[in-house]
Design a protein around this motif. Sequence first.
Motif, PDB file in Angstrom:
ATOM      1  N   UNK A  60       8.815  69.207 -16.207  1.00 28.92           N
ATOM      2  CA  UNK A  60       7.905  70.328 -16.422  1.00 28.92           C
ATOM      3  C   UNK A  60       6.465  69.880 -16.607  1.00 28.92           C
ATOM      4  N   UNK A  61       6.250  68.669 -17.122  1.00 30.53           N
ATOM      5  CA  UNK A  61       4.875  68.203 -17.314  1.00 30.53           C
ATOM      6  C   UNK A  61       4.182  67.946 -15.990  1.00 30.53           C
ATOM      7  N   UNK A  62       4.959  67.802 -14.922  1.00 28.35           N
ATOM      8  CA  UNK A  62       4.379  67.574 -13.602  1.00 28.35           C
ATOM      9  C   UNK A  62       4.177  68.861 -12.829  1.00 28.35           C
ATOM     10  N   UNK A  63       4.779  69.941 -13.291  1.00 25.50           N
ATOM     11  CA  UNK A  63       4.658  71.217 -12.599  1.00 25.50           C
ATOM     12  C   UNK A  63       3.353  71.882 -13.022  1.00 25.50           C
ATOM     13  N   UNK A  69      -2.468  65.110 -14.458  1.00 28.49           N
ATOM     14  CA  UNK A  69      -1.260  64.344 -14.793  1.00 28.49           C
ATOM     15  C   UNK A  69      -0.921  63.282 -13.744  1.00 28.49           C
ATOM     16  N   UNK A  70      -1.046  63.622 -12.479  1.00 27.81           N
ATOM     17  CA  UNK A  70      -0.728  62.661 -11.416  1.00 27.81           C
ATOM     18  C   UNK A  70      -1.718  61.504 -11.447  1.00 27.81           C
ATOM     19  N   UNK A  71      -2.982  61.811 -11.637  1.00 31.47           N
ATOM     20  CA  UNK A  71      -4.009  60.767 -11.724  1.00 31.47           C
ATOM     21  C   UNK A  71      -3.725  59.853 -12.916  1.00 31.47           C
ATOM     22  N   UNK A  72      -3.339  60.448 -14.044  1.00 27.00           N
ATOM     23  CA  UNK A  72      -3.039  59.650 -15.245  1.00 27.00           C
ATOM     24  C   UNK A  72      -1.840  58.740 -14.993  1.00 27.00           C
ATOM     25  N   UNK A  73      -0.781  59.271 -14.373  1.00 22.34           N
ATOM     26  CA  UNK A  73       0.406  58.447 -14.109  1.00 22.34           C
ATOM     27  C   UNK A  73       0.071  57.287 -13.185  1.00 22.34           C
ATOM     28  N   UNK A 100       5.995  60.563  -4.112  1.00 23.17           N
ATOM     29  CA  UNK A 100       4.568  60.285  -4.233  1.00 23.17           C
ATOM     30  C   UNK A 100       4.129  59.772  -5.603  1.00 23.17           C
ATOM     31  N   UNK A 101       4.968  59.938  -6.619  1.00 20.45           N
ATOM     32  CA  UNK A 101       4.582  59.514  -7.966  1.00 20.45           C
ATOM     33  C   UNK A 101       4.942  58.052  -8.206  1.00 20.45           C
ATOM     34  N   UNK A 102       4.201  57.392  -9.072  1.00 16.65           N
ATOM     35  CA  UNK A 102       4.501  55.990  -9.402  1.00 16.65           C
ATOM     36  C   UNK A 102       5.603  55.878 -10.446  1.00 16.65           C
TER      37      UNK A 102
END
Length: 187
Positions: A60-63, A69-73, A100-102
């Motif tokens: 849910x934190x990615x939605x 959030x994506x930049x932070x990850x 696409x996420x790390x």
Amino acid sequence: LAEACREAERWSARGGRTPFVSVNLAVRQVHRPGLVQEVHGLLERTGLPPERLQLEITESSMMSTTEEPVRALRGLADLGVRIAIDDFGTGYSNLAYLRDLPVTELKVAGEFVAGLRAPAADPGSRTDERILASLVSLAHALDLTVTAEGVETAGQAERLREIGCDAGQGWHFGRPVPAERILERVG
């Protein structure tokens, strides 16, 4: 987060195998500007190598419509910090995110693992086992490790091992203990 980093670095002083420490991040933390700098500062102050820290986020934190959030990850992964998606399978995740996420690990929700307490011949148990096998296969196709949450019995652990799950967590492996007793468990 700070306490977990301090404790994990203390484990190094005792020698032997030193596991990584995993810390859940709240949704608001993932969205907060400066998270990467905060984590980087904590790692420097505590001396904990970044690869020994895993941060867990929920689906849910990615939605979100924001890119923060994506930049932070990505920034955290660039530091060498491990990223895990927690309670995977309970949200409405866009599976394209996984590509696409790390992310290094999926932690499969205990709701699926709970179904494995029933005999293997039980229809509900077979359904949960097929779902888990599919999630493990998906994760492995993306070069991710899989941890099953909520493992309470030896039978569940064995069935998870048979479908290729990489790790498990839950009361079958032990109750929570103070940080100073962790190394006794993994030694």
